[in-house]
Scaffold this motif. Sequence first.
Motif: not given
Lengths: 691, 187
Positions: A172-176, A581-591
């Motif tokens: 899920c963390l792959e993003y290029d 993989a991207c964005g400020p909320f990447r480690s949260l279950p929902n925004i």
Amino acid sequence: MEPQRQNSSYHGDQQSLRLRQVSSPASNQNHPHFNWNPGPEEDEVDGSETQQDLRTLGLPMGLKRAVRQVQQMKIPVVSSSDSWKLKRTKTLRTIKARGREVLSFLTLWKKTLQKIGGNFGGGVKSYFLFLRFLVVLNFFSFLLIGGFVLIPSIVLTSVDTQLVNSTGPEECLEYDPNPQGLVLFYDYLLDLLSGTGFMEYSFLFYGYYSMKDSSYSLPLAYLLTAVFYFAFCLICIIVRMGTAARVTVATGGGAVGNYSSIVFTGWDYGCLGDRATKLKQNNIRYQLQVDLEEERLKQQAAALTASQKLLLYSLRVSMFFVAVGFIAAALYGIFVATEFSQVRSGDEGILGLVFEYLPSIVITAGNFVVPLLCDQIASVEKYPPTVTIILALLRAVVLRLAGLIVLLSTLWSQITCNGQTTSGECQLCQYDHKNYPCWESRIGQEMYKLTLFDLLINMATLVLAEFPRRLLVDSWSNKLTQWVGRQEFVVPANVLGLVYGQTVVWTGTLFCPLLPLINTIKFIVLFYCKKLTLFQNCRPALKTFRSTTSNFFFLLVLLLGLGIATMVMIYSVAQIHPSMACGPFRSLPNIWSIVPNSFYSLSDVTQEFLFFIGSQAFSIPLFTLSCVVMCYIIALASVYGKSVSLLRAQLKAEGKDKQFLVKQYEKLRQQLQMPEQSGGLNTPSGTCFII
Amino acid sequence: MGNKQTIFTAQQLDAYQDCTYFTRKEILRLFYRYRDLAPQLVPLDYTNHPDVKLPYELIGSMPELKDNPFRQRIAEVFSEDGEGNMTLDDFLDMFSVLSEMAPRDLKAYYAFKIYDFNNDDFICKSDLEKTLNKLTRNELTEDEVRMVCEKVIDEADLDNDGRLSLEDFQHMIVRAPDFLSTFHIRI
């Protein structure tokens, strides 16, 4: 020649009734409606009668000056506190006048709008006013977002603080998003137009922002700014609606008294120029003739036999289903195009660009073709002209907004695997991570493409359709070109285009924070393009557009668009799992979960206070209080409504009384065989007979 | 800003500000517009109240008025002598009433007088016919003119005397939302 303004019963607002009583024969000579010698009961009124009243008097200037002198001579008699009050009101007025001057200096495009109003009328001017309102709204929204999200983000990036590590499955963390290998020259242009490549990993899209280890919680700021942005737009629209609604409600909201309002208020005194005047006169003539024609048709329709009526109604019902069918077909086309585009968007080159833009192309084509078909249907339905216009508008609105909803739901179903986040592709990350490693950026890109395409289509229409049409009509004058004629500036269709564009921006701002800025620039460009085409290519419409009632309708449709965008935002904030993989909320279950997280990091006192506000001990009394306030306001409104209808009835009764008294007078005169008085009923001071 | 101008005394300017909806700057700007119509007739010094009247032909040639079909009636209503020859006072009065900030009742009062061609304080059928012909450049047929006049009197005449009084007119204006924006000349 006697002075023109001698006998009249006009005065300032509060005093008209009282002074009618004062209007006795003795003071009839010069100016019966102003009381030069106020009685004892008027003293306290005169003390507070500010010079505001002076300007509302219907007197010539010389007399107003005399009145003013009389007032000023009385001022030394007034106590010091009253004179201080007078001075204060005067200074307030000068401050207000200065403020108004500054405001008019800052107002955007004031002279242009004046010119448009003078030459093309109020309906077209209302479109440009609406456009200006949207430009200002978008600009201030951009300042809001820029101040709280963009600038802190730039500062934090440059300071190079520590990134918060995100957890989750490796895949899920792959993003290029950066382009691999050799980048061809024209790829830059394609990337600019579709928001991919070098543009994807930039401040433009959600994917670039991240959660840094600092005291300024960027995710919280991001979310709260989005919420405040929606609230700010809502407040602006409602305030603007309030002014429009007040006018509509006060006038009974109707085209009551159609003929009298055309005759007495139809002429625009600000109309400039010989050509505009002639067109306005043609306009009024056309309006009157259309109204008379409508009257005749109504009488004809009322005289239809039962079988003819049945045929007409069945025809209308079937045409309604045909219209619904057209709209449904267009929506299905959008659905298919979106799916196809998402599948084939990875293609290279120009074909890939076309596939990227396929949803926009289908939406625009649908918005163009379906109203044309509905116009043909309308000619079969034979509704009265006003109903036809409203129906056409409603159909266009439904088509536009439904098209957008279909696009969004198609995207959603692909991102969340049709809502089943625990099956198939979505099992690992709860969203389709293979096709959408950063789904928020993808939605942002779709909205960005829609906005850009809208602008490009408008400019292309200008260059490829409107200018050539004018050149053709002007250079060849045969029957065909005369029938086609110069373009008319159709206000409703253009306004719907603006509402659609703004709805797209609202939907996309959460995922593409710079979209309001892009929209501001787009609307400014659009303003100048439309102004250019208006003055160069268009003739004023023969069918005018009621500007005051339609302003309210435009804002209502805009509010509907805001509602749709809010629902989309609420759903994506609360339900869909953010990209890992991207964005400020990447480690949260929902925004949304950033809010509870930050909440618990506040101090205990604040937490307790906020809990208290949310608890029943506070909210139930608050709810009761607001119910009481609302009941009071409803009661007040109904009282006002009743008094308005009472006053109207009283006005009619007074007229009947006058009629009755006149008849009595005639009867008495004939009975007593009184010599005929000079003028009789036609004396200028006819108010003498009203008690 | 300040007391640089020598056209009016301070008291005169104050009086104008109180009696019209204009600010100092606007009053001076209007004075220059008035003077531009006939620079040789209008002196630059109004402190001793010169009695200067500009003939109707000059007023009617202003760009804001020259294409207005009601320009003659407007000038007649606001002029002191009733024939359209205006002093500066009349000029300021006229544009004050026609400005943005004048209230609806004041505008309705003057609009009524403009449409009352025979000055009898009522808008009767002949007044209506003249208004209609000016509005449509005489291009309606006689039948249509008659029908429209009948309908107008039907709709607006509350006391059923076959003509419109000021009260009828004002009552009808209240229900017409566009009046404030159409009865407005920007200068």
